[in-house]
Design a protein around this motif. Structure first.
Motif, PDB file in Angstrom:
ATOM      1  N   TYR A  45       0.924  -1.274   0.068  1.00  0.00           N
ATOM      2  CA  TYR A  45       0.067   0.265   0.106  1.00  0.00           C
ATOM      3  C   TYR A  45       0.736   1.209   0.009  1.00  0.00           C
ATOM      4  N   ILE A  46       1.902   1.243   0.899  1.00  0.00           N
ATOM      5  CA  ILE A  46       2.880   2.419   0.954  1.00  0.00           C
ATOM      6  C   ILE A  46       3.554   2.329  -0.193  1.00  0.00           C
ATOM      7  N   ALA A  47       4.398   1.199  -0.800  1.00  0.00           N
ATOM      8  CA  ALA A  47       5.154   1.315  -1.744  1.00  0.00           C
ATOM      9  C   ALA A  47       4.445   1.758  -2.646  1.00  0.00           C
ATOM     10  N   ASN A  48       3.190   1.720  -3.101  1.00  0.00           N
ATOM     11  CA  ASN A  48       2.348   2.110  -4.394  1.00  0.00           C
ATOM     12  C   ASN A  48       2.446   3.817  -4.398  1.00  0.00           C
ATOM     13  N   LEU A  49       2.559   4.333  -3.292  1.00  0.00           N
ATOM     14  CA  LEU A  49       2.580   5.808  -3.252  1.00  0.00           C
ATOM     15  C   LEU A  49       3.865   6.354  -3.602  1.00  0.00           C
ATOM     16  N   TYR A  50       4.883   5.663  -3.740  1.00  0.00           N
ATOM     17  CA  TYR A  50       6.318   6.021  -3.784  1.00  0.00           C
ATOM     18  C   TYR A  50       6.367   6.502  -5.367  1.00  0.00           C
ATOM     19  N   SER A  51       5.526   6.413  -6.406  1.00  0.00           N
ATOM     20  CA  SER A  51       5.490   7.018  -7.472  1.00  0.00           C
ATOM     21  C   SER A  51       5.546   8.594  -7.514  1.00  0.00           C
ATOM     22  N   LEU A  52       5.181   9.271  -6.357  1.00  0.00           N
ATOM     23  CA  LEU A  52       5.341  10.546  -6.462  1.00  0.00           C
ATOM     24  C   LEU A  52       6.574  11.097  -6.599  1.00  0.00           C
ATOM     25  N   PHE A  53       7.678  10.236  -6.465  1.00  0.00           N
ATOM     26  CA  PHE A  53       9.178  10.796  -6.412  1.00  0.00           C
ATOM     27  C   PHE A  53       9.482  10.740  -7.852  1.00  0.00           C
ATOM     28  N   GLY A  54       8.806  10.359  -8.561  1.00  0.00           N
ATOM     29  CA  GLY A  54       9.014  10.586 -10.067  1.00  0.00           C
ATOM     30  C   GLY A  54      10.280   9.563 -10.426  1.00  0.00           C
ATOM     31  N   ASN A  55      10.878   9.786 -11.524  1.00  0.00           N
ATOM     32  CA  ASN A  55      11.933   9.006 -12.059  1.00  0.00           C
ATOM     33  C   ASN A  55      12.757   9.882 -13.133  1.00  0.00           C
ATOM     34  N   TRP A  56      13.723   9.265 -13.807  1.00  0.00           N
ATOM     35  CA  TRP A  56      14.763  10.088 -14.767  1.00  0.00           C
ATOM     36  C   TRP A  56      13.693  10.749 -15.933  1.00  0.00           C
ATOM     37  N   SER A  57      14.078  12.153 -15.867  1.00  0.00           N
ATOM     38  CA  SER A  57      13.285  12.930 -17.105  1.00  0.00           C
ATOM     39  C   SER A  57      14.403  13.583 -17.664  1.00  0.00           C
ATOM     40  N   VAL A 263      15.348   6.120  -6.208  1.00  0.00           N
ATOM     41  CA  VAL A 263      14.051   5.450  -6.778  1.00  0.00           C
ATOM     42  C   VAL A 263      14.246   4.212  -7.539  1.00  0.00           C
ATOM     43  N   ILE A 264      14.176   3.040  -7.064  1.00  0.00           N
ATOM     44  CA  ILE A 264      14.686   1.901  -7.530  1.00  0.00           C
ATOM     45  C   ILE A 264      13.858   1.274  -8.954  1.00  0.00           C
ATOM     46  N   ASN A 265      15.172   1.334 -10.109  1.00  0.00           N
ATOM     47  CA  ASN A 265      14.511   0.621 -11.244  1.00  0.00           C
ATOM     48  C   ASN A 265      15.068  -0.695 -11.576  1.00  0.00           C
ATOM     49  N   GLN A 266      14.462  -1.457 -12.155  1.00  0.00           N
ATOM     50  CA  GLN A 266      14.995  -2.781 -12.452  1.00  0.00           C
ATOM     51  C   GLN A 266      14.446  -3.318 -13.785  1.00  0.00           C
ATOM     52  N   TYR A 267      15.164  -3.600 -14.747  1.00  0.00           N
ATOM     53  CA  TYR A 267      14.685  -4.380 -16.037  1.00  0.00           C
ATOM     54  C   TYR A 267      14.330  -5.755 -15.888  1.00  0.00           C
ATOM     55  N   PRO A 268      13.250  -6.169 -16.214  1.00  0.00           N
ATOM     56  CA  PRO A 268      12.243  -5.533 -17.254  1.00  0.00           C
ATOM     57  C   PRO A 268      11.060  -4.826 -16.537  1.00  0.00           C
ATOM     58  N   SER A 269      10.766  -5.078 -15.077  1.00  0.00           N
ATOM     59  CA  SER A 269       9.626  -4.478 -14.701  1.00  0.00           C
ATOM     60  C   SER A 269       9.486  -2.948 -14.357  1.00  0.00           C
ATOM     61  N   LYS A 270      10.904  -2.457 -14.371  1.00  0.00           N
ATOM     62  CA  LYS A 270      10.607  -0.839 -14.197  1.00  0.00           C
ATOM     63  C   LYS A 270      11.950  -0.270 -14.887  1.00  0.00           C
ATOM     64  N   VAL A 271      11.560   0.338 -16.091  1.00  0.00           N
ATOM     65  CA  VAL A 271      12.832   1.024 -16.781  1.00  0.00           C
ATOM     66  C   VAL A 271      12.346   2.537 -16.955  1.00  0.00           C
ATOM     67  N   THR A 272      13.195   3.363 -17.382  1.00  0.00           N
ATOM     68  CA  THR A 272      12.957   4.760 -17.704  1.00  0.00           C
ATOM     69  C   THR A 272      13.509   5.187 -19.014  1.00  0.00           C
ATOM     70  N   GLN A 401      18.794  -1.790 -27.186  1.00  0.00           N
ATOM     71  CA  GLN A 401      18.564  -1.715 -25.673  1.00  0.00           C
ATOM     72  C   GLN A 401      18.112  -0.591 -25.242  1.00  0.00           C
ATOM     73  N   VAL A 402      18.123   0.433 -25.755  1.00  0.00           N
ATOM     74  CA  VAL A 402      17.957   1.666 -25.150  1.00  0.00           C
ATOM     75  C   VAL A 402      16.941   2.094 -24.246  1.00  0.00           C
ATOM     76  N   LEU A 403      15.813   1.336 -24.549  1.00  0.00           N
ATOM     77  CA  LEU A 403      14.489   1.558 -23.572  1.00  0.00           C
ATOM     78  C   LEU A 403      14.785   0.578 -22.638  1.00  0.00           C
ATOM     79  N   GLN A 404      16.074  -0.063 -22.355  1.00  0.00           N
ATOM     80  CA  GLN A 404      16.020  -0.938 -20.944  1.00  0.00           C
ATOM     81  C   GLN A 404      16.809  -0.219 -19.762  1.00  0.00           C
ATOM     82  N   TYR A 405      17.125   1.189 -20.040  1.00  0.00           N
ATOM     83  CA  TYR A 405      17.616   2.011 -18.967  1.00  0.00           C
ATOM     84  C   TYR A 405      17.072   1.560 -17.618  1.00  0.00           C
ATOM     85  N   ASP A 406      17.683   1.236 -16.610  1.00  0.00           N
ATOM     86  CA  ASP A 406      17.170   0.850 -15.324  1.00  0.00           C
ATOM     87  C   ASP A 406      17.835   1.289 -14.179  1.00  0.00           C
ATOM     88  N   VAL A 407      18.925   2.316 -14.481  1.00  0.00           N
ATOM     89  CA  VAL A 407      19.667   2.784 -13.553  1.00  0.00           C
ATOM     90  C   VAL A 407      18.687   3.394 -12.272  1.00  0.00           C
TER      91      VAL A 407
END
Length: 587
Positions: A45-57, A263-272, A401-407
């Motif tokens: 429930y709390i983890a789902n709110l972490y999207s407010l931190f955004g990501n690489w832009s 903000v944790i990213n991980q291919y393939p579940s979460k990329v930027t 692979q350019v859309l696999q950026y998960d830093v």
């Protein structure tokens, strides 16, 4: 692919697989026992709110001088459009519901403390974002019931909002672990170190000219801000936070000592979209969405820490000389942040590759210019500059692979904590402390210390030190989304008003300075034989068509509440510079 799946990601994935309570419009319809009696679901429930931190832009700095594009045309902000409007009460309600319900189930005491601490931080974070946009807002602390509660809540004063934000952060700090180790499975969750650093940032804003237009530099809030920022610096340092040795590795080497909150990213579940947005089109999936400006290129100092046009520097150049040799003898952070025509650029793992942006030589997706010898104009004249971002680019990714950026996205790093501290030190009469911080950053950058050991910094008074700190923020934190907000916080948006932007065309030349045949130049470029010295450089305004000048009025120091929000709640007042009576400042 990362070998370790971060716990917070597992929680989010687990939550998606369940009936998602956060997808329910009316949160009162879910069964609390389904969440608050299950530690995994409660954490999700709390983890789902972490999207407010955004990501690489890549386009985060489009409102500043750093990135090409006129993002602030006349009337960009009105009371009835969406620009710079933040009214995030849906997530506020979810957070308030968590704070009420977390104690009603069968969670362990440690789980309750952790969830409560995170929720309090998240509430403070959201309210601070609204306050820095609009000034005081209704500070709702309980989940309202649409049938029994008065939903027409008036705005709290800005002073009251800051009081409540700081109280939430103090309460969060008391509940959260001091620091979550990078090796811990909980890494990526909010801890007390991040909360302490964020509290210090909130107090920096509270003291700033944005909120004190009548007394910008000598108000009492600066002393409070200094105490909090010095404590954040000292405490985080004691906890092991420090600058990484190599500026290039701030983000690319994950879990480093400079990362205060990721903000944790991980291919393939979460990329930027970072690499896809900063690479030239020939190495990406389309044109870059953000590229550096000539104005930003000029802002980087020389390797002695002084500006290129500083006559006291041995690297002094006139404007004309600098244009033809801008890459020479620069602050090493320039080389690690920007790529230009003729520079080695081993993107996609291509050893020996150089970037070329010359019209008639480079790939049409990468070029920039109007060289008549090419008998065509670039199609990129409204969006490119002849420069691309190198900072945080994961060059080993191939084009496929350019859309696999998960830093992991570094939301806050220790360098920002240091610069916040330096600013408050300077404004409270402690220039030596401020200078020490700047020297640490420049030492890490690789700038020459000089005979006086000050790394090119000349700041004999408060005003010049203020400018030195602002310059250092602009360089150290470039392309990380700080510049516009720094200028706004300091009431220096006039530096953006009526401003335009430029790019640089590279035209290949022979040793005698005459234009090189493009057939010859293409052959040399294909063999990566052309270097920066094989070109002459010409400035072009960007964009060439449409609106070419930013318009940034003083009313942008506080943005208006959206008209639709006011229409739905007659108890709300509009800000005074936007047709209302509400004063969003503190004086």
């Amino acid at each position: 692919m990362k070998k370790i799946i971060i716990t917070i990601t597992l929680f989010a994935g687990m939550f998606v697989s369940c009936k998602s309570v956060l997808d329910i419009e009316d949160i009162n319809t879910y069964d609390p026992e389904q969440v608050w009696n299950d530690e995994n679901l409660a954490n999700a429930y709390i983890a789902n709110l972490y999207s407010l931190f955004g990501n690489w832009s890549p386009s985060e700095d489009r409102f500043s001088e750093q990135v090409i594009g006129i993002a602030l045309p006349r009337d960009f902000v009105t009371i009835s459009n969406a620009s710079f409007k933040v009214w995030d009460y849906t997530r506020i309600r979810l957070i308030n519901q968590a704070l009420v319900n977390v104690g009603t189930g069968k969670l362990s005491d440690n789980a309750r403390k952790g969830i409560s601490g995170q929720a309090l931080f998240l509430r403070a974070f959201l309210y601070f974002n609204m306050v820095r946009h609009h000034g005081g807002v209704p500070y709702v602390k309980v989940p309202q019931d649409k049938d029994t509660d008065d939903l027409y809540v008036p705005r709290n004063s800005t002073a009251e909002c800051f009081e409540f934000i700081l109280k939430d952060l103090d309460d969060a700090i008391a509940l959260l672990p001091a620091r979550i180790s990078p090796s811990a499975p909980e890494y990526g969750r909010i801890d007390a170190a991040f909360a302490l650093a964020f509290k210090a940032k909130v107090l920096l804003y509270k003291a700033s000219p944005q909120f004190h237009p009548s007394n910008p530099w000598d108000n009492a809030d600066w002393a409070t801000a200094y105490t909090a920022n010095k404590k954040a610096y000292d405490d985080l340092k004691a906890l092991g936070f420090s600058l990484v040795e190599d500026y290039s590795n701030i983000a690319l080497v994950e879990k480093g000592p400079e990362t205060v909150f990721p903000v944790i990213n991980q291919y393939p579940s979460k990329v930027t979209n970072w690499d896809n947005g900063v690479r030239p089109a020939s190495e990406s999936r389309g044109p870059a969405s953000a590229v550096p400006t000539w104005e930003m290129v000029k802002m980087f100092p020389m390797k002695d820490g002084k500006r290129y046009n500083d006559a006291t520097s041995p690297y002094y150049k006139t404007d004309a000389q600098f244009l033809q040799s801008y890459w020479e003898n620069r602050d090493p952070r320039f080389n690690k942040s920007v790529v230009w025509s003729g520079k080695p650029y081993p993107v996609s793992g291509k050893t020996g590759k150089r970037l070329y942006t010359s019209l008639g030589i480079s790939d049409p997706g990468d070029d920039f210019g109007t060289n008549p010898d090419a008998r065509t104009n670039s199609t990129n004249l409204d969006r490119y500059s002849g420069f691309f971002m190198l900072k945080n680019s994961l060059l080993r990714l191939t084009q496929a692979q350019v859309l696999q950026y998960d830093v992991d996205f570094v939301y806050m790093r220790f360098a920002e904590v240091m610069l916040n501290y330096a600013e408050t030190a300077n404004e409270t009469g402690k220039p030596a402390e401020a200078l020490d911080i700047l020297k640490q950053l420049r030492l890490r950058a690789g700038i020459e210390p000089g005979a006086d050991g000050n790394f090119g910094i000349v700041a004999p008074d408060r005003v010049t030190m203020r400018e030195a700190i602002l310059m250092e923020r602009n360089i150290e934190l470039c392309f990380e989304g700080h510049r516009f907000w720094d200028l706004r916080r300091l009431r220096m948006l006039d530096r953006l008003d009526n401003s335009t932007k430029f790019g640089v065309e590279a035209i290949p030349i022979n040793p005698d300075g005459s234009n090189m045949s493009l057939d010859v130049a293409r052959t040399k470029a294909n063999a990566n034989e052309l270097t920066e010295t094989n070109f002459r450089y010409v400035l072009h305004q960007v964009p060439r068509s449409g609106v070419k000048v930013n318009t940034v009025p003083a009313t942008y120091y506080f943005f208006p509440i959206h008209k639709d929000v006011l229409d739905r709640n007659p108890s709300l007042q509009q800000n005074k510079d936007w047709g209302g009576n509400f004063n969003p400042a503190l004086d």
